[in-house]
Design a protein around this motif. Structure first.
Motif, PDB file in Angstrom:
ATOM      1  N   ILE B 153       0.835  -1.203   0.000  1.00 16.62           N
ATOM      2  CA  ILE B 153       0.000   0.000   0.000  1.00 16.62           C
ATOM      3  C   ILE B 153       0.867   1.249   0.000  1.00 16.62           C
ATOM      4  N   GLN B 154       1.874   1.259   0.891  1.00 16.37           N
ATOM      5  CA  GLN B 154       2.728   2.448   0.994  1.00 16.37           C
ATOM      6  C   GLN B 154       3.392   2.750  -0.342  1.00 16.37           C
ATOM      7  N   VAL B 155       3.908   1.717  -0.988  1.00 17.17           N
ATOM      8  CA  VAL B 155       4.665   1.943  -2.215  1.00 17.17           C
ATOM      9  C   VAL B 155       3.740   2.233  -3.401  1.00 17.17           C
ATOM     10  N   SER B 157       0.335   2.599  -3.622  1.00 10.95           N
ATOM     11  CA  SER B 157      -0.805   3.497  -3.526  1.00 10.95           C
ATOM     12  C   SER B 157      -0.387   4.878  -3.052  1.00 10.95           C
ATOM     13  N   PHE B 158       0.268   4.950  -1.895  1.00 16.68           N
ATOM     14  CA  PHE B 158       0.550   6.257  -1.320  1.00 16.68           C
ATOM     15  C   PHE B 158       1.732   6.938  -2.012  1.00 16.68           C
ATOM     16  N   ARG B 159       2.786   6.170  -2.319  1.00 18.92           N
ATOM     17  CA  ARG B 159       3.993   6.771  -2.873  1.00 18.92           C
ATOM     18  C   ARG B 159       3.853   6.985  -4.381  1.00 18.92           C
ATOM     19  N   ILE B 163      -2.522   2.945  -7.519  1.00 21.41           N
ATOM     20  CA  ILE B 163      -3.791   2.289  -7.213  1.00 21.41           C
ATOM     21  C   ILE B 163      -4.414   2.948  -5.991  1.00 21.41           C
ATOM     22  N   PRO B 164      -5.601   3.544  -6.128  1.00 19.73           N
ATOM     23  CA  PRO B 164      -6.231   4.140  -4.940  1.00 19.73           C
ATOM     24  C   PRO B 164      -6.712   3.054  -3.979  1.00 19.73           C
TER      25      PRO B 164
END
Lengths: 554, 309
Positions: B153-155, B157-159, B163-164
């Motif tokens: 998720i961190q890599v 989606s957030f970074r 992918i939301p």
């Protein structure tokens, strides 16, 4: 096939490096985003994406104390009165004025606003108001609907005329006016009042009908609730600046259980707001384009209740020693932030009836050791103090809903170990914690808090027939350990005037401190993380979000 | 035919035992759902009010009576109501199951692809990377599932913003959870495949086939794979348990409303009706999958045909 040892070490190092990089990335992502314009005028429109750590369990208003429930109930229902979250003053809402109360606070008369409708089109009239308060005041165990904790001594309600209702009590009930301002007294339609515990539960959300600014439009069980603004909403509390329909078109309430995901989603701009930002994550919201709201819960502070009827804690000197042996400042500095002020008494500074008793809670390990010596507890072979063959070993519960409870107890464990007191944390899930904490022989020190913006909150927490956190009442034999405490607490809820209640509350707080029954640790906030362009966010008096005035500056 | 009937009989016994053991264990633990929900000091109910509620739930009656009643209700298809929320268990399961089945199917599919890829590369791939691929299964199995999920998720989606996590399309919402689930799931599969391929390759017939001029890919797909797949299939049936466990974590991290998340919440609240239904459904799925695996054996291996009659 086992990996050769050197390779395994490399693999572990690689994983750790990836993780560290990812976490750093998460931290810095917020910095560059969102150059929000400075808009003075609120804008209508838009959908707010709001994240909850847990899924809601029921929309029956008296059970709305659970935060995920309350966040919904607060926005789909109106109440008879409105409590200003800053001043805690009561103001008109669905009732056109504050109630007329008889001398001993056993009769309350309200005048009901005309023209208010529920979202299913039915009228919010006098008969409906009486039906609501009758259910909340008495409950209905055949439908497994509990009575509201906030309403005491309720007898019955009467429709006086088309716009007047009167409520009768068996004994003075000075907290009633505040009680009808809380989400536990959220007014619902007649069809909703006929529901059972089952049909107030998940899968039925869209059939729970209130008169509030938002309506539940859709539900995905366990993950999402969609709220839509009511276009014809026109009965906000008169004292609020914004009247009429909410600015937002709607809200998507989404469950995101994992802390890092909830924080990361808002920081990365995928969601607009999230509840329950843990203290270590707060720093991420200091970045530009982000904001943090720490709302006071205006009630009994996060703290410890000593079960004084257990033989280990029966001696006041032992309780005083524990209090003097715990460095609360160290706990707050190590685990929390400035949003968690050190407690100065049983109640938060902003709570009604607050009295400063901080002089009883000074950290003084020398005095603590002396008190234990004096009480006859001498260090044993393993360093833990003993007396008459018994070790000074006390168990704490883990306050699962409270922030970082296990860590708090761990620090206390280290601090008290230095004095020769053994502290253990009772393990287990919610059911096991509750079961254990109802027995002073399993949990001797109970960690908890309660938010409620009325004088009664003190009684709620410590009175034998309410939360009974001190276990003053033995459930098995019905005996009371300290009847003076009960008398002092009962006075808070049965004195008709505000001055009288302030004095009663202060007397009870003084007594709790003198007897060393409790150790308040910090004032517990509700912490929300927001995108900077979310404007007008505020909470009701114990920290549940209110979306009626929120608008998006984008 | 009698074989199938016998297996069905066994399945029924397994289900009843699973139900009974779960029932007894839940009853033996301290506290119950009524305690968790209503005795919780948060509601501030008096002991008298509590006992009325316990009666309304029938918790004052003897355990065996409630057990028998619940068994018969279950057989009729009546799973009762969640004590924690009052929602009907069938509604909760009907919402959670499709999401979980989709996740499990894609997760297992992706795990098999990943495992085959790892195993083939580790045994037939370029010599320089074989060693590295051989060490992937132990690595994959030792990383906790939640850690994989959070890092992904961190890599992604957030970074990287690829992918939301929130308001994702159904396909987007599957990518990261499937990857999270597939990584630990592929590990035992790949491990078994690598070992089987090694063993099959060491057999004399392989040398014969090679001597007759077969290419590596011919050897792999026509000879080695057919022989190496049986142990992997058995393993695939067995990792169902891991699939369920991994799904609990994956669904919690990604906020997917599946059986895993339902279970996690029910465990925390000691919500017996929900837990019992989940236990029976999981046992049922386990029995079915293993039955299918057993039935697939003779299809894949001619030597096993006719052995069971």
């Amino acid at each position: 096939m086992p990996l050769p040892r050197p390779l395994r070490r490399v693999a572990l190092a690689a994983t750790a490096a990836v993780a560290a990089a990812a976490l750093l990335a998460g931290c810095s992502a917020g910095g560059a985003s969102s150059g929000a314009s400075v808009n003075a005028e609120p804008v209508t429109g838009g959908t707010l994406t709001y994240l909850e750590p847990q899924t809601w369990t029921t929309l029956y208003p008296p059970s709305a104390g659970f935060y995920p429930n309350g966040g919904i109930v607060n926005n789909i229902t109106d109440r008879l009165l409105y409590q200003d979250p800053a001043t805690l003053e009561l103001q008109p809402w669905i009732a056109t004025a504050l109630p007329e109360v008889n001398e001993d606070a056993t009769q309350y008369t309200f005048t009901i606003r005309e023209g208010v409708t529920y979202s299913d089109g039915t009228a919010l009239d006098a008969a409906n108001v009486v039906a609501n308060i009758d259910l909340f005041g008495k409950g209905d165990s055949s439908r497994k609907l509990t009575q509201s904790e906030a309403i005491n001594n309720y007898d019955h309600g009467e429709v006086v005329d088309a716009t007047t209702v009167r409520f009768f009590f068996t004994a003075p009930s000075p907290g009633f006016a505040q009680a009808v301002s809380t989400i536990n007294s959220g007014l619902v339609s007649n069809s909703t009042l006929a529901k059972t515990a089952e049909t107030f539960g998940p899968g039925n959300a869209t059939t729970v009908i209130g008169s509030g600014p938002f309506v539940i439009a859709a539900e995905e069980v366990g993950t999402k609730i969609t709220l839509k603004a009511r276009d014809d909403y026109d009965w906000a509390p008169p004292s609020r600046e914004h009247q009429g329909r909410p600015y937002l078109d709607g809200i998507d309430l989404i469950v995101a259980a994992e802390d890092s995901v909830r924080v990361g989603t808002v920081v990365a701009g995928q969601a607009d707001a999230a509840r329950q930002i843990e203290a270590p994550d707060e720093a991420q919201f200091a970045a530009p384009g982000l904001a943090l709201v720490a709302a006071s819960t205006n009630g009994v502070n996060n703290g410890l209740s000593f079960r004084f009827r257990n033989p280990l804690l029966a001696d006041i000197r032992v309780r005083q020693a524990i209090i003097a042996g715990i460095d609360r400042q160290d706990i707050v500095d190590t685990l929390f932030t400035a949003n968690y002020p050190l407690a100065t008494g049983a109640l938060a500074k902003t709570a009604l009836g607050y009295t400063d008793t901080s002089s009883f809670y000074a950290y003084d390990p020398v005095k603590a050791a002396a008190l234990l010596d004096e009480a006859g507890w001498v260090p044993g072979a393993d360093g833990i103090r003993v007396k008459d063959g018994q070790r000074l070993a006390i168990a704490f519960n883990e306050a699962l809903p409270q922030p970082r409870s296990a860590e708090v107890v761990t620090i206390i464990q280290e601090q008290l170990a230095k004095l020769g007191i053994e502290v253990s944390l009772t393990p287990g899930d919610m059911a096991a914690q509750t079961a254990a904490s109802l027995d002073e022989n399993i949990v001797q020190v109970y960690h908890s808090m309660v938010g409620r913006a009325d004088f009664d909150v003190l009684k709620s927490q410590y009175f034998s027939k309410n939360r009974n956190t001190l276990l003053n009442l033995h459930r098995a034999d019905g005996s009371i350990g300290d009847s003076q405490l009960d008398t002092l607490l009962a006075a808070i809820a049965s004195t008709p005037t505000a001055e009288g209640r302030t004095a009663a509350s202060a007397a009870a707080q003084q007594y709790l401190a003198e007897q060393a029954y409790i150790l308040p640790i910090f004032e517990e906030p509700q912490v929300f993380g927001l995108r900077g362009d979310v404007k007008g966010f505020h909470t009701e008096s114990v920290g549940r979000p209110s979306f009626a005035e929120v608008w998006l500056d984008r | 035919m009698t074989y199938v009937l016998r297996r069905l009989g066994q399945a029924a016994v397994v289900l009843l035992l699973a139900y009974t053991v779960a029932y007894v264990l839940l009853a033996a633990l301290p506290g119950d759902a009524v305690v968790a929900r209503f005795a919780s000091p948060e509601l501030g109910l008096s002991p008298e009010q509590l006992s009325v509620i316990r009666e309304a739930y029938g918790f004052d009656r003897p355990l065996w009576e409630r057990y028998l009643e619940s068994v018969f209700a279950f057989v009729r298809g009546d799973f009762g109501y969640s004590v924690q929320t009052g929602a009907s268990v069938s509604t909760l399961l009907a919402t959670a199951l499709p999401s979980s089945l989709v996740l499990a199917a894609w997760g297992l599919g992706a795990a098999i692809l990943l495992a085959v890829g790892i195993a083939v590369t580790a045994t037939f791939g370029p010599r320089v990377i074989r060693r590295g691929f051989r060490s992937l299964p132990p690595l994959f199995v030792s990383i906790p599932v939640f850690f994989v999920g959070i890092v992904l998720i961190q890599v992604f989606s957030f970074r990287l913003g690829l992918i939301p996590v929130i308001n994702a399309t159904p396909v987007q919402a599957l990518i990261l959870p499937v990857a999270t689930l597939a990584i630990p799931l592929s590990a035992p599969l790949a491990q078994v495949l690598i070992r089987s391929i090694d063993e099959v390759r060491a057999q004399p017939f392989v040398t014969v086939v090679r001597a007759r001029g077969a290419s590596t890919s011919w050897l792999l797909w026509r000879n080695v794979a057919r022989n190496a797949v049986l142990p992997a299939l058995t393993m695939a049936g067995l990792i169902f348990g891991e699939l369920v466990g991994g799904a609990v974590v994956t669904e919690s991290v990604f906020g997917r409303a599946g059986v895993g998340q339902l279970t996690a919440q029910a465990v925390a609240a000691r919500d017996a009706p929900v837990l019992l239904a989940v236990v029976v459904f999981s046992a049922f799925a386990f029995v079915i999958i293993n039955l299918l695996v057993d039935l697939a054996y003779p299809v894949l291996d001619p030597r096993l045909r006719g052995a069971r009659r």
